[in-house]
Design an enzyme around this catalytic site. Sequence first.
Site, PDB file in Angstrom:
ATOM      1  N   GLY A  90       0.829  -1.195   0.000  1.00 41.43           N
ATOM      2  CA  GLY A  90       0.000   0.000   0.000  1.00 41.43           C
ATOM      3  C   GLY A  90       0.863   1.244   0.000  1.00 41.43           C
TER       4      GLY A  90
ATOM      5  N   CYS B 198       6.089  -0.371   7.013  1.00 43.07           N
ATOM      6  CA  CYS B 198       5.712   0.800   6.228  1.00 43.07           C
ATOM      7  C   CYS B 198       6.870   1.193   5.331  1.00 43.07           C
ATOM      8  CB  CYS B 198       5.367   1.945   7.183  1.00 43.07           C
ATOM      9  SG  CYS B 198       4.884   3.462   6.350  1.00 43.07           S
ATOM     10  N   LEU B 199       6.566   1.539   4.080  1.00 39.86           N
ATOM     11  CA  LEU B 199       7.630   1.944   3.153  1.00 39.86           C
ATOM     12  C   LEU B 199       8.335   3.212   3.635  1.00 39.86           C
ATOM     13  CD1 LEU B 199       5.904   1.299  -0.307  1.00 39.86           C
ATOM     14  CD2 LEU B 199       7.651  -0.093   0.831  1.00 39.86           C
TER      15      LEU B 199
ATOM     16  N   GLN C 105       2.809   9.887   1.459  1.00 37.80           N
ATOM     17  CA  GLN C 105       4.172   9.334   1.489  1.00 37.80           C
ATOM     18  C   GLN C 105       5.030   9.796   0.319  1.00 37.80           C
ATOM     19  OE1 GLN C 105       2.395   5.213   2.151  1.00 37.80           O
ATOM     20  NE2 GLN C 105       4.381   5.005   3.138  1.00 37.80           N
TER      21      GLN C 105
ATOM     22  N   HIS D 100      -2.173   7.421   7.209  1.00 40.14           N
ATOM     23  CA  HIS D 100      -1.200   8.296   6.527  1.00 40.14           C
ATOM     24  C   HIS D 100      -1.861   9.588   6.065  1.00 40.14           C
ATOM     25  CE1 HIS D 100       2.566   6.129   6.332  1.00 40.14           C
ATOM     26  NE2 HIS D 100       2.018   5.037   5.810  1.00 40.14           N
TER      27      HIS D 100
ATOM     28  N   HIS E 245      -4.155   1.321   7.866  1.00 33.63           N
ATOM     29  CA  HIS E 245      -2.791   1.861   7.910  1.00 33.63           C
ATOM     30  C   HIS E 245      -2.650   3.027   6.923  1.00 33.63           C
ATOM     31  CE1 HIS E 245       1.770   1.250   7.985  1.00 33.63           C
ATOM     32  NE2 HIS E 245       1.591   2.004   6.919  1.00 33.63           N
ATOM     33  N   GLU E 246      -3.136   2.819   5.698  1.00 29.02           N
ATOM     34  CA  GLU E 246      -2.984   3.859   4.670  1.00 29.02           C
ATOM     35  C   GLU E 246      -3.865   5.066   4.972  1.00 29.02           C
ATOM     36  OE1 GLU E 246      -0.516   3.541   2.820  1.00 29.02           O
ATOM     37  OE2 GLU E 246      -0.197   1.392   3.145  1.00 29.02           O
TER      38      GLU E 246
HETATM   39 NI    NI Z   1       2.822   3.143   5.659  1.00 29.61          NI
END
Ligand code: NI
Length: 169
Positions: free
Chosen positions: A46, A92-93, A51, A138, A134-135
């Site tokens: 995701g 998480c990226l 991000q 963000h 989670h997304e």
């Molecule tokens: Ni993330």
Amino acid sequence: MALLPILCYPDPKLHRVAKPVDGVDARIRTLVADMLETMYDAKGIGLAATQIDVHERLIVIDVSEERDAPLILINPELVWTSPETHINEEGCLSVPGIYDGVERFDAVHVRAGDEHGNTRTIEADGLLAVCIQHEMDHLLGKVFVEYLSPLKRNRIKKKMLKAQREDDR
Ligand code: NI
């Protein structure tokens, strides 16, 4: 299509609150394509626009093993959450190499637009439900490490800053 740079925690830009997407046009469709390419390249499941330093309510997800089932969420809103919650291991990226447990609803229903401008309601459970929550965090400027204890979070912050300094050299 283009690969986009991903912001790394503790970059303060990760804490900006995203504004609603104002209609799906060519710019948004290009952004969706670039975000998908960036997510697949980074082997993530995701990616939220926050991000990549775009502060609009846009998310791309693919939790399929074959990496061939992209899901686009534009202006997502949770319309139902299950009474049951579970602690799941998340990564998480924007916080590479860090994994820890976060409590999430087991299932959610989310109303969101797609890349064609159509709105639908998605019923999600399992990994998809976790990923959506989670997304969506963000988009509110929240990174998953903020659910952890201040001690853990500070340790992660220091580790990330050290890794970023080493990358800059
Ligand atoms: Ni993330």
